[in-house]
Design an enzyme around this catalytic site. Structure first.
Site, PDB file in Angstrom:
ATOM      1  CB  CYS A  84      40.339   6.335 132.433  1.00  0.00           C
ATOM      2  SG  CYS A  84      41.709   7.362 132.989  1.00  0.00           S
TER       3      CYS A  84
ATOM      4  CG  HIS B 114      50.686   5.835 139.105  1.00  0.00           C
ATOM      5  ND1 HIS B 114      49.659   6.272 139.899  1.00  0.00           N
ATOM      6  CD2 HIS B 114      51.738   6.622 139.413  1.00  0.00           C
ATOM      7  CE1 HIS B 114      50.072   7.259 140.657  1.00  0.00           C
ATOM      8  NE2 HIS B 114      51.319   7.497 140.377  1.00  0.00           N
TER       9      HIS B 114
ATOM     10  CG  HIS C 292      48.098  11.984 139.107  1.00  0.00           C
ATOM     11  ND1 HIS C 292      47.072  11.088 139.138  1.00  0.00           N
ATOM     12  CD2 HIS C 292      49.232  11.252 139.062  1.00  0.00           C
ATOM     13  CE1 HIS C 292      47.569   9.858 139.102  1.00  0.00           C
ATOM     14  NE2 HIS C 292      48.874   9.926 139.044  1.00  0.00           N
TER      15      HIS C 292
ATOM     16  CG  HIS D 280      47.266   9.456 144.657  1.00  0.00           C
ATOM     17  ND1 HIS D 280      46.988  10.334 143.637  1.00  0.00           N
ATOM     18  CD2 HIS D 280      47.395   8.242 144.070  1.00  0.00           C
ATOM     19  CE1 HIS D 280      46.937   9.676 142.492  1.00  0.00           C
ATOM     20  NE2 HIS D 280      47.178   8.401 142.727  1.00  0.00           N
TER      21      HIS D 280
ATOM     22  CD  GLU E  13      42.756  12.671 141.799  1.00  0.00           C
ATOM     23  OE1 GLU E  13      42.938  11.715 141.024  1.00  0.00           O
ATOM     24  OE2 GLU E  13      41.678  12.873 142.380  1.00  0.00           O
TER      25      GLU E  13
ATOM     26  CB  THR F  33      39.233  11.062 140.323  1.00  0.00           C
ATOM     27  OG1 THR F  33      40.602  10.677 140.224  1.00  0.00           O
ATOM     28  CG2 THR F  33      39.093  12.553 140.123  1.00  0.00           C
TER      29      THR F  33
HETATM   30  S1  SF4 Z   1      39.747  11.543 136.810  1.00  0.00           S
HETATM   31 FE1  SF4 Z   1      41.463  10.107 136.774  1.00  0.00          FE
HETATM   32  S2  SF4 Z   1      40.482   8.105 136.494  1.00  0.00           S
HETATM   33 FE2  SF4 Z   1      38.959   9.648 135.933  1.00  0.00          FE
HETATM   34  S3  SF4 Z   1      39.130   9.935 133.707  1.00  0.00           S
HETATM   35 FE3  SF4 Z   1      40.442  11.469 134.710  1.00  0.00          FE
HETATM   36  S4  SF4 Z   1      42.473  10.525 134.815  1.00  0.00           S
HETATM   37 FE4  SF4 Z   1      40.988   8.877 134.460  1.00  0.00          FE
END
Ligand code: SF4
Length: 281
Positions: free
Chosen positions: A14, A43, A78, A128, A130, A164
């Site tokens: 992403c 990860h 994160h 997690h 994040e 997210t």
């Molecule tokens: S929030 Fe997480 S999944 Fe979404 S773009 Fe950012 S790093 Fe990637």
């Protein structure tokens, strides 16, 4: 008959993960010293091991005792608690913040609404990184909720955000509860677009495929969610980290269509290696 292999339209790295990896490689190229990430940068063990060989060392998220003043510390996508950023800045470390902007947006909202007297409700996994980071922007006082503790008692005034990578269906269930139980609430659907599109694409291919391979780290939250979604649509779904997890049973699986999707921390080359092995059959 040659099996058809379909790759999910949205899969793999992403925006936030790619940005964090590219930036970290750039930072390292400008320094002859080791640099440090708070926890594995992403990860994905292959990527983390490659980075380690280049001098990008993952340390335990809160274990700063091995570091020296002046060391470069990279914050991964994160994000981290506000207190962690403050500690690093106050103690002479060089902080390179690669928190994904979508996560930073959550931190800002949580900080703002906490200061306005809202109880923060985070939809996600309490373990997690994040979520641990987000909670650190409201003094670690958030209620963290998911399908396992939907019966938790809610206060009258809440501000809702989401990890997210959360599933939309979980968001909908929690919001129904909030709407039922809370007098005053504000809700920010912070499931990121990359997650949303990857989940939709995964479901699409799982509907068409006889077997689905979901490629990504075993500790990757978004990869696990893709696996769960594919399982809802297809009875032969395997979560693999890379080509080394391809068993003979998977390679020789007798079917017409194989679907492939990959988590947001999975680089293209790992996806290509898996596909090329399957194509040889
Ligand atoms: S929030 Fe997480 S999944 Fe979404 S773009 Fe950012 S790093 Fe990637």
């Amino acid at each position: 008959m040659k099996r058809k292999i379909i790759l999910a339209e949205n899969s793999g790295y992403c925006f936030g993960v790619k940005r964090a990896v590219d930036e970290t490689i750039k930072i390292k190229s400008e320094s002859s010293e080791n640099i440090y990430t708070l926890g594995p940068l992403i990860h994905n063990n292959n990527v983390v091991n490659d980075l380690k060989k280049q001098g990008v060392i993952a340390i335990n998220n809160e274990n700063f005792s091995d570091l020296n003043k002046g060391d470069v510390v990279v914050i991964r996508s994160h994000g981290v608690k506000e207190s962690t950023i403050n500690y690093l800045n106050d103690n002479g470390f060089i902080v390179k913040d690669n928190t994904c902007p979508y996560v930073t947006n959550i931190h800002e909202k949580v900080k703002k609404y906490y200061s306005l007297g809202y109880k923060i409700l985070i939809i996600g996994n309490k373990d997690h990184p994040e979520v641990i980071g987000i909670n650190g922007w409201c003094n670690d006082e958030a209620i963290i909720i998911n399908l396992d503790n939907l019966d938790v008692e809610l206060p009258k005034k809440v501000c809702v955000v989401s990890q997210t990578t959360e599933k939309k269906s979980t968001w909908n269930k929690v919001l129904a509860k909030v709407s039922d139980e809370c007098k005053e609430f504000i809700a920010f659907n912070t499931i990121c677009l990359a997650t949303d599109t990857r989940q939709k694409s995964a479901r699409d291919i799982a509907k068409k495929a006889d077997m689905v391979l979901v490629i990504g780290g075993k500790s990757s939250s978004n990869t696990t969610k893709l696996y769960e979604i594919c399982k809802e649509e297809c009875s032969n779904v395997y979560h693999i980290e890379n080509k080394d997890d391809l068993t003979e049973d998977i390679i020789n699986f007798n079917c017409e269509t194989i679907g492939i999707t990959a988590g947001a921390s999975t680089p293209d080359y790992i996806i290509k290696e898996v596909i090329s092995i399957l194509e040889r059959k």
